[in-house]
Scaffold this motif. Structure first.
Motif, PDB file in Angstrom:
ATOM      1  N   ALA A  20       0.833  -1.211   0.000  1.00 45.61           N
ATOM      2  CA  ALA A  20       0.000   0.000   0.000  1.00 45.61           C
ATOM      3  C   ALA A  20       0.865   1.258   0.000  1.00 45.61           C
ATOM      4  O   ALA A  20       0.547   2.250  -0.662  1.00 45.61           O
ATOM      5  CB  ALA A  20      -0.925   0.001   1.213  1.00 45.61           C
ATOM      6  N   THR A  21       1.979   1.205   0.722  1.00 43.27           N
ATOM      7  CA  THR A  21       2.897   2.348   0.776  1.00 43.27           C
ATOM      8  C   THR A  21       3.542   2.594  -0.583  1.00 43.27           C
ATOM      9  O   THR A  21       3.587   3.730  -1.064  1.00 43.27           O
ATOM     10  CB  THR A  21       4.003   2.095   1.826  1.00 43.27           C
ATOM     11  N   LEU A  22       4.027   1.511  -1.205  1.00 43.95           N
ATOM     12  CA  LEU A  22       4.746   1.644  -2.481  1.00 43.95           C
ATOM     13  C   LEU A  22       3.816   1.994  -3.638  1.00 43.95           C
ATOM     14  O   LEU A  22       4.267   2.572  -4.634  1.00 43.95           O
ATOM     15  CB  LEU A  22       5.487   0.336  -2.796  1.00 43.95           C
ATOM     16  N   SER A  23       2.532   1.653  -3.519  1.00 48.48           N
ATOM     17  CA  SER A  23       1.595   1.899  -4.620  1.00 48.48           C
ATOM     18  C   SER A  23       0.998   3.303  -4.596  1.00 48.48           C
ATOM     19  O   SER A  23       0.263   3.676  -5.507  1.00 48.48           O
ATOM     20  CB  SER A  23       0.463   0.859  -4.580  1.00 48.48           C
ATOM     21  N   ASN A  24       1.327   4.079  -3.575  1.00 43.06           N
ATOM     22  CA  ASN A  24       0.800   5.444  -3.462  1.00 43.06           C
ATOM     23  C   ASN A  24       1.840   6.443  -3.972  1.00 43.06           C
ATOM     24  O   ASN A  24       2.897   6.611  -3.347  1.00 43.06           O
ATOM     25  CB  ASN A  24       0.448   5.744  -2.004  1.00 43.06           C
ATOM     26  N   PRO A  25       1.588   7.116  -5.106  1.00 41.71           N
ATOM     27  CA  PRO A  25       2.575   8.051  -5.679  1.00 41.71           C
ATOM     28  C   PRO A  25       2.980   9.172  -4.725  1.00 41.71           C
ATOM     29  O   PRO A  25       4.135   9.605  -4.733  1.00 41.71           O
ATOM     30  CB  PRO A  25       1.851   8.621  -6.912  1.00 41.71           C
ATOM     31  N   ASN A  27       3.372   8.998  -1.593  1.00 43.41           N
ATOM     32  CA  ASN A  27       4.373   8.483  -0.654  1.00 43.41           C
ATOM     33  C   ASN A  27       5.770   8.563  -1.244  1.00 43.41           C
ATOM     34  O   ASN A  27       6.741   8.849  -0.533  1.00 43.41           O
ATOM     35  CB  ASN A  27       4.044   7.034  -0.271  1.00 43.41           C
ATOM     36  N   TRP A  28       5.889   8.295  -2.533  1.00 46.19           N
ATOM     37  CA  TRP A  28       7.198   8.368  -3.181  1.00 46.19           C
ATOM     38  C   TRP A  28       7.725   9.790  -3.213  1.00 46.19           C
ATOM     39  O   TRP A  28       8.935  10.018  -3.131  1.00 46.19           O
ATOM     40  CB  TRP A  28       7.130   7.785  -4.592  1.00 46.19           C
ATOM     41  N   MET A  29       6.807  10.763  -3.318  1.00 46.17           N
ATOM     42  CA  MET A  29       7.235  12.165  -3.264  1.00 46.17           C
ATOM     43  C   MET A  29       7.840  12.483  -1.899  1.00 46.17           C
ATOM     44  O   MET A  29       8.855  13.168  -1.801  1.00 46.17           O
ATOM     45  CB  MET A  29       6.064  13.103  -3.568  1.00 46.17           C
ATOM     46  N   ILE A  30       7.208  11.960  -0.841  1.00 51.54           N
ATOM     47  CA  ILE A  30       7.708  12.196   0.508  1.00 51.54           C
ATOM     48  C   ILE A  30       9.023  11.457   0.729  1.00 51.54           C
ATOM     49  O   ILE A  30       9.956  11.987   1.349  1.00 51.54           O
ATOM     50  CB  ILE A  30       6.657  11.780   1.550  1.00 51.54           C
ATOM     51  N   ILE A  31       9.109  10.206   0.222  1.00 47.39           N
ATOM     52  CA  ILE A  31      10.363   9.448   0.346  1.00 47.39           C
ATOM     53  C   ILE A  31      11.490  10.198  -0.338  1.00 47.39           C
ATOM     54  O   ILE A  31      12.600  10.316   0.207  1.00 47.39           O
ATOM     55  CB  ILE A  31      10.193   8.030  -0.253  1.00 47.39           C
ATOM     56  N   LEU A  32      11.220  10.734  -1.540  1.00 44.73           N
ATOM     57  CA  LEU A  32      12.235  11.518  -2.258  1.00 44.73           C
ATOM     58  C   LEU A  32      12.613  12.758  -1.461  1.00 44.73           C
ATOM     59  O   LEU A  32      13.802  13.118  -1.375  1.00 44.73           O
ATOM     60  CB  LEU A  32      11.711  11.913  -3.640  1.00 44.73           C
ATOM     61  N   SER A  33      11.618  13.410  -0.841  1.00 47.45           N
ATOM     62  CA  SER A  33      11.896  14.594  -0.009  1.00 47.45           C
ATOM     63  C   SER A  33      12.815  14.233   1.144  1.00 47.45           C
ATOM     64  O   SER A  33      13.759  14.962   1.460  1.00 47.45           O
ATOM     65  CB  SER A  33      10.582  15.172   0.536  1.00 47.45           C
ATOM     66  N   LEU A  34      12.542  13.085   1.775  1.00 48.43           N
ATOM     67  CA  LEU A  34      13.361  12.640   2.913  1.00 48.43           C
ATOM     68  C   LEU A  34      14.783  12.315   2.477  1.00 48.43           C
ATOM     69  O   LEU A  34      15.744  12.615   3.189  1.00 48.43           O
ATOM     70  CB  LEU A  34      12.721  11.410   3.570  1.00 48.43           C
ATOM     71  N   ILE A  35      14.924  11.709   1.290  1.00 46.90           N
ATOM     72  CA  ILE A  35      16.265  11.385   0.769  1.00 46.90           C
ATOM     73  C   ILE A  35      17.056  12.666   0.531  1.00 46.90           C
ATOM     74  O   ILE A  35      18.236  12.766   0.890  1.00 46.90           O
ATOM     75  CB  ILE A  35      16.153  10.563  -0.525  1.00 46.90           C
ATOM     76  N   PHE A 216       5.800  18.721  -0.951  1.00 50.57           N
ATOM     77  CA  PHE A 216       6.781  18.449  -2.004  1.00 50.57           C
ATOM     78  C   PHE A 216       6.936  19.667  -2.918  1.00 50.57           C
ATOM     79  O   PHE A 216       8.058  20.009  -3.331  1.00 50.57           O
ATOM     80  CB  PHE A 216       6.349  17.230  -2.819  1.00 50.57           C
ATOM     81  N   LEU A 217       5.833  20.339  -3.222  1.00 43.26           N
ATOM     82  CA  LEU A 217       5.899  21.549  -4.047  1.00 43.26           C
ATOM     83  C   LEU A 217       6.655  22.665  -3.321  1.00 43.26           C
ATOM     84  O   LEU A 217       7.408  23.426  -3.941  1.00 43.26           O
ATOM     85  CB  LEU A 217       4.484  22.010  -4.411  1.00 43.26           C
ATOM     86  N   ILE A 218       6.460  22.752  -1.995  1.00 47.96           N
ATOM     87  CA  ILE A 218       7.200  23.734  -1.196  1.00 47.96           C
ATOM     88  C   ILE A 218       8.691  23.436  -1.254  1.00 47.96           C
ATOM     89  O   ILE A 218       9.515  24.336  -1.411  1.00 47.96           O
ATOM     90  CB  ILE A 218       6.704  23.734   0.267  1.00 47.96           C
TER      91      ILE A 218
END
Length: 242
Positions: A20-25, A27-35, A216-218
């Motif tokens: 469910a986490t990986l299938s939500n786009p 979530n990937w934006m937040i993961i990228l933000s954290l990276i 993510f936009l911020i």
């Protein structure tokens, strides 16, 4: 309380939660933000750790750093499992938000104790050096984990961001260092983002939520403005020398 914390840890072993986490786009934006945040905030940390193990034989240096990485992962696993539950308590969230704002204030005040931390580890034996690297990794992780809690409350989002972020810190540390050397304003921008995360957490206490997409936009806007400011300053300085 204990049952809530154990329930959080159980999500690490629930395949449905991971899917469910990986299938939500979003979530990937937040993961990228954290990276990105992890990489910028910890860009020089990998170099600090390299200095800490420099006195060891070559074959032991990599081993000591590897133990340090596993220590960082274990700490994140424990911190995320416990922290995502505790962050539901309003006063814990208030303390975390206050800590983030203190981090920003401390940065702009110009406090830096990294050199002292490195000197403590120099000329120790292998296992003493490993212990120092573990402690240093944990101290580096505290700031990143605190900031991460302000971005998401999903254990797999936080853990994947941490895993990839640590790999980025160790694997491409020199790239981040070079990037900050070329655009020094990026370091300041990352702390501005931390201040925004702190404010986001405070707004959450009064039921004002900022969505993942907006955050993510911020993030993109902050870094975009930072690069624009850098280029403007660079162009103006070049004109002064003409």
């Amino acid at each position: 309380m204990m049952s809530g914390i154990l329930d959080n840890f159980s999500k690490f072993f629930d395949l449905h939660v991971l899917i469910a986490t990986l299938s939500n786009p979003s979530n990937w934006m937040i993961i990228l933000s954290l990276i990105i945040l992890e990489g910028l905030l910890s860009s020089d940390n990998a170099l600090v750790l390299a200095i800490m193990v420099k006195h060891l034989p070559k074959n032991q240096q990599r081993k000591a750093l590897t133990y340090g990485i596993w220590g960082a992962y274990i700490f994140r696993f424990i911190a995320i499992g416990i922290g995502t539950y505790l962050m539901k308590i309003w006063w814990v969230k208030l303390i975390a938000a206050g800590y983030l704002i203190y981090m920003v204030w401390d940065y702009f005040r110009g406090t830096n104790k990294e050199d002292d931390d490195v000197n403590v580890a120099i000329k120790k034996g292998f296992w003493a050096t490993v212990a120092s690297v573990e402690l240093m990794d944990i101290s580096f992780s505290i700031d990143s984990v605190a900031a991460a809690f302000g971005v998401s409350s999903q254990v797999w989002v936080l853990f994947l961001g941490a895993v990839f972020g640590i790999l980025a810190m160790r694997g491409v540390a020199k790239i981040f260092v070079t990037l900050i050397e070329k655009i020094p304003e990026l370091e300041t921008a990352s702390y501005i983002l931390i201040a925004i995360i702190g404010i986001k957490m405070l707004l959450g206490l009064i039921n004002i939520e900022i969505s993942n997409v907006i955050f993510f936009l911020i993030l993109i806007a902050v870094f975009g403005v930072t690069i624009f400011i850098h280029k403007t300053k660079k162009n103006s300085s070049e004109h002064e020398y003409e």
